[in-house]
Scaffold this motif. Structure first.
Motif, PDB file in Angstrom:
ATOM      1  N   ALA A  42       0.840  -1.199   0.000  1.00 26.74           N
ATOM      2  CA  ALA A  42       0.000   0.000   0.000  1.00 26.74           C
ATOM      3  C   ALA A  42       0.879   1.254   0.000  1.00 26.74           C
ATOM      4  O   ALA A  42       0.567   2.248  -0.670  1.00 26.74           O
ATOM      5  CB  ALA A  42      -0.934  -0.013   1.204  1.00 26.74           C
ATOM      6  N   TYR A  43       1.977   1.211   0.734  1.00 26.72           N
ATOM      7  CA  TYR A  43       2.926   2.332   0.767  1.00 26.72           C
ATOM      8  C   TYR A  43       3.468   2.618  -0.632  1.00 26.72           C
ATOM      9  O   TYR A  43       3.519   3.774  -1.070  1.00 26.72           O
ATOM     10  CB  TYR A  43       4.068   1.998   1.733  1.00 26.72           C
ATOM     11  CG  TYR A  43       5.123   3.067   1.845  1.00 26.72           C
ATOM     12  CD1 TYR A  43       5.028   4.069   2.805  1.00 26.72           C
ATOM     13  CD2 TYR A  43       6.237   3.063   1.006  1.00 26.72           C
ATOM     14  CE1 TYR A  43       6.004   5.061   2.915  1.00 26.72           C
ATOM     15  CE2 TYR A  43       7.210   4.044   1.109  1.00 26.72           C
ATOM     16  CZ  TYR A  43       7.091   5.038   2.059  1.00 26.72           C
ATOM     17  OH  TYR A  43       8.051   6.014   2.157  1.00 26.72           O
ATOM     18  N   ASP A  44       3.841   1.568  -1.354  1.00 28.99           N
ATOM     19  CA  ASP A  44       4.353   1.715  -2.720  1.00 28.99           C
ATOM     20  C   ASP A  44       3.294   2.316  -3.637  1.00 28.99           C
ATOM     21  O   ASP A  44       3.602   3.169  -4.482  1.00 28.99           O
ATOM     22  CB  ASP A  44       4.802   0.370  -3.291  1.00 28.99           C
ATOM     23  CG  ASP A  44       5.920  -0.279  -2.508  1.00 28.99           C
ATOM     24  OD1 ASP A  44       6.739   0.446  -1.878  1.00 28.99           O
ATOM     25  OD2 ASP A  44       5.969  -1.534  -2.508  1.00 28.99           O
ATOM     26  N   VAL A  45       2.058   1.864  -3.494  1.00 35.27           N
ATOM     27  CA  VAL A  45       0.963   2.379  -4.321  1.00 35.27           C
ATOM     28  C   VAL A  45       0.790   3.873  -4.085  1.00 35.27           C
ATOM     29  O   VAL A  45       0.601   4.641  -5.040  1.00 35.27           O
ATOM     30  CB  VAL A  45      -0.346   1.611  -4.058  1.00 35.27           C
ATOM     31  CG1 VAL A  45      -1.530   2.302  -4.726  1.00 35.27           C
ATOM     32  CG2 VAL A  45      -0.228   0.164  -4.537  1.00 35.27           C
ATOM     33  N   MET A  46       0.875   4.307  -2.841  1.00 35.08           N
ATOM     34  CA  MET A  46       0.726   5.735  -2.558  1.00 35.08           C
ATOM     35  C   MET A  46       1.811   6.540  -3.269  1.00 35.08           C
ATOM     36  O   MET A  46       1.533   7.580  -3.867  1.00 35.08           O
ATOM     37  CB  MET A  46       0.762   6.005  -1.050  1.00 35.08           C
ATOM     38  CG  MET A  46      -0.464   5.536  -0.296  1.00 35.08           C
ATOM     39  SD  MET A  46      -2.033   6.114  -0.985  1.00 35.08           S
ATOM     40  CE  MET A  46      -1.772   7.876  -1.111  1.00 35.08           C
ATOM     41  N   GLY A  47       3.040   6.061  -3.225  1.00 34.36           N
ATOM     42  CA  GLY A  47       4.119   6.754  -3.931  1.00 34.36           C
ATOM     43  C   GLY A  47       3.871   6.800  -5.430  1.00 34.36           C
ATOM     44  O   GLY A  47       4.124   7.821  -6.089  1.00 34.36           O
ATOM     45  N   HIS A  48       3.365   5.706  -5.976  1.00 37.22           N
ATOM     46  CA  HIS A  48       3.050   5.629  -7.403  1.00 37.22           C
ATOM     47  C   HIS A  48       1.955   6.633  -7.769  1.00 37.22           C
ATOM     48  O   HIS A  48       2.055   7.323  -8.795  1.00 37.22           O
ATOM     49  CB  HIS A  48       2.615   4.194  -7.732  1.00 37.22           C
ATOM     50  CG  HIS A  48       2.052   4.014  -9.088  1.00 37.22           C
ATOM     51  ND1 HIS A  48       2.835   3.953 -10.227  1.00 37.22           N
ATOM     52  CD2 HIS A  48       0.764   3.861  -9.500  1.00 37.22           C
ATOM     53  CE1 HIS A  48       2.047   3.771 -11.286  1.00 37.22           C
ATOM     54  NE2 HIS A  48       0.795   3.716 -10.869  1.00 37.22           N
ATOM     55  N   LEU A  49       0.931   6.719  -6.943  1.00 34.87           N
ATOM     56  CA  LEU A  49      -0.159   7.661  -7.221  1.00 34.87           C
ATOM     57  C   LEU A  49       0.354   9.107  -7.209  1.00 34.87           C
ATOM     58  O   LEU A  49      -0.039   9.915  -8.062  1.00 34.87           O
ATOM     59  CB  LEU A  49      -1.293   7.484  -6.213  1.00 34.87           C
ATOM     60  CG  LEU A  49      -2.102   6.198  -6.354  1.00 34.87           C
ATOM     61  CD1 LEU A  49      -3.036   6.019  -5.165  1.00 34.87           C
ATOM     62  CD2 LEU A  49      -2.876   6.175  -7.665  1.00 34.87           C
ATOM     63  N   ILE A  50       1.221   9.421  -6.273  1.00 31.31           N
ATOM     64  CA  ILE A  50       1.792  10.773  -6.211  1.00 31.31           C
ATOM     65  C   ILE A  50       2.614  11.063  -7.466  1.00 31.31           C
ATOM     66  O   ILE A  50       2.479  12.133  -8.080  1.00 31.31           O
ATOM     67  CB  ILE A  50       2.656  10.948  -4.946  1.00 31.31           C
ATOM     68  CG1 ILE A  50       1.775  10.916  -3.702  1.00 31.31           C
ATOM     69  CG2 ILE A  50       3.476  12.235  -5.009  1.00 31.31           C
ATOM     70  CD1 ILE A  50       2.544  10.716  -2.404  1.00 31.31           C
ATOM     71  N   ILE A 147      -7.102   1.342  -5.667  1.00 25.93           N
ATOM     72  CA  ILE A 147      -7.868   1.142  -4.430  1.00 25.93           C
ATOM     73  C   ILE A 147      -8.136  -0.351  -4.251  1.00 25.93           C
ATOM     74  O   ILE A 147      -7.972  -0.901  -3.154  1.00 25.93           O
ATOM     75  CB  ILE A 147      -9.167   1.960  -4.437  1.00 25.93           C
ATOM     76  CG1 ILE A 147      -8.846   3.460  -4.317  1.00 25.93           C
ATOM     77  CG2 ILE A 147     -10.101   1.519  -3.305  1.00 25.93           C
ATOM     78  CD1 ILE A 147     -10.032   4.376  -4.591  1.00 25.93           C
ATOM     79  N   ALA A 148      -8.527  -1.014  -5.332  1.00 24.92           N
ATOM     80  CA  ALA A 148      -8.756  -2.467  -5.276  1.00 24.92           C
ATOM     81  C   ALA A 148      -7.454  -3.198  -4.955  1.00 24.92           C
ATOM     82  O   ALA A 148      -7.445  -4.157  -4.167  1.00 24.92           O
ATOM     83  CB  ALA A 148      -9.341  -2.959  -6.601  1.00 24.92           C
ATOM     84  N   GLN A 149      -6.347  -2.764  -5.543  1.00 21.51           N
ATOM     85  CA  GLN A 149      -5.058  -3.391  -5.284  1.00 21.51           C
ATOM     86  C   GLN A 149      -4.681  -3.261  -3.812  1.00 21.51           C
ATOM     87  O   GLN A 149      -4.243  -4.238  -3.189  1.00 21.51           O
ATOM     88  CB  GLN A 149      -3.979  -2.747  -6.156  1.00 21.51           C
ATOM     89  CG  GLN A 149      -2.588  -3.300  -5.922  1.00 21.51           C
ATOM     90  CD  GLN A 149      -1.527  -2.548  -6.704  1.00 21.51           C
ATOM     91  OE1 GLN A 149      -1.752  -1.431  -7.172  1.00 21.51           O
ATOM     92  NE2 GLN A 149      -0.370  -3.167  -6.858  1.00 21.51           N
ATOM     93  N   VAL A 150      -4.816  -2.071  -3.250  1.00 26.86           N
ATOM     94  CA  VAL A 150      -4.499  -1.862  -1.835  1.00 26.86           C
ATOM     95  C   VAL A 150      -5.355  -2.778  -0.965  1.00 26.86           C
ATOM     96  O   VAL A 150      -4.854  -3.432  -0.046  1.00 26.86           O
ATOM     97  CB  VAL A 150      -4.676  -0.374  -1.444  1.00 26.86           C
ATOM     98  CG1 VAL A 150      -4.694  -0.183   0.059  1.00 26.86           C
ATOM     99  CG2 VAL A 150      -3.575   0.468  -2.081  1.00 26.86           C
TER     100      VAL A 150
END
Length: 173
Positions: A42-50, A147-150
């Motif tokens: 989830a941490y990685d996904v947040m960085g990707h979204l940014i 969101i589904a991935q997280v």
């Protein structure tokens, strides 16, 4: 459903709240674990979204709407978050995402896009010609995908613990 800009902004505007509610203040195990191998937490996904907010969606929209002769998009680095997020807390990432997303929505609204604008095109490095409508629709679907991935990554932390109920939990299969 046909593309609708206002309906799209409904989702784009809610994504930061969804992720804040889901992730802020929970144990690191939930947000730092992934599904194994080279998968993302989830941490990685947040960085990707940014990173996407800063270099992808709006930058590509500006290229499409520009009067310049070169409508080719720069390649998007899908892994830039690993370097860019170093040393940041999840709370910092959530705050940064919220800030940059709200700025991008304000910018998107300020364009007062017309039906004609949505048909304008740019050149994707892999797909070739794409429309602004396709780009904006993908932005929304991209949010929902992550969101589904997280949710899936978090649910898999309990894959063994659910025992026989795994049969009813598609997210774990």
């Amino acid at each position: 459903m046909q593309f609708d800009l206002e309906k799209s902004i409904e989702i784009l505007g809610r994504t930061p709240d969804v992720l804040n509610t889901l992730l802020r203040g929970i144990a690191d195990d939930w947000v730092l674990n992934n599904e194994g191998g080279e998968t993302w937490s989830a941490y990685d996904v947040m960085g990707h979204l940014i990173h996407g907010e800063r270099t992808d969606w709006v930058a590509r929209m500006e290229i499409i709407l520009s009067d310049g002769p070169n409508k080719t998009f720069a390649r998007f680095n899908r892994f830039a978050q690993f370097e860019e997020s170093k040393g940041k807390t999840l709370s910092q990432l959530l705050d940064e995402f919220t800030k940059v997303r709200m700025e991008n929505i304000d910018l998107l609204r300020s364009k007062k896009l017309t039906h004609n604008d949505l048909g304008k095109t740019g050149i994707h490095p892999s797909f070739g010609e794409v429309t602004l409508e396709q780009l904006l629709a993908t932005w929304v679907a991209h949010d929902l995908n992550h969101i589904a991935q997280v949710s899936r990554v978090m649910a898999k932390q309990y894959k063994e613990a659910v025992g026989p109920w795994i049969e009813y939990l598609r997210i774990l299969q």
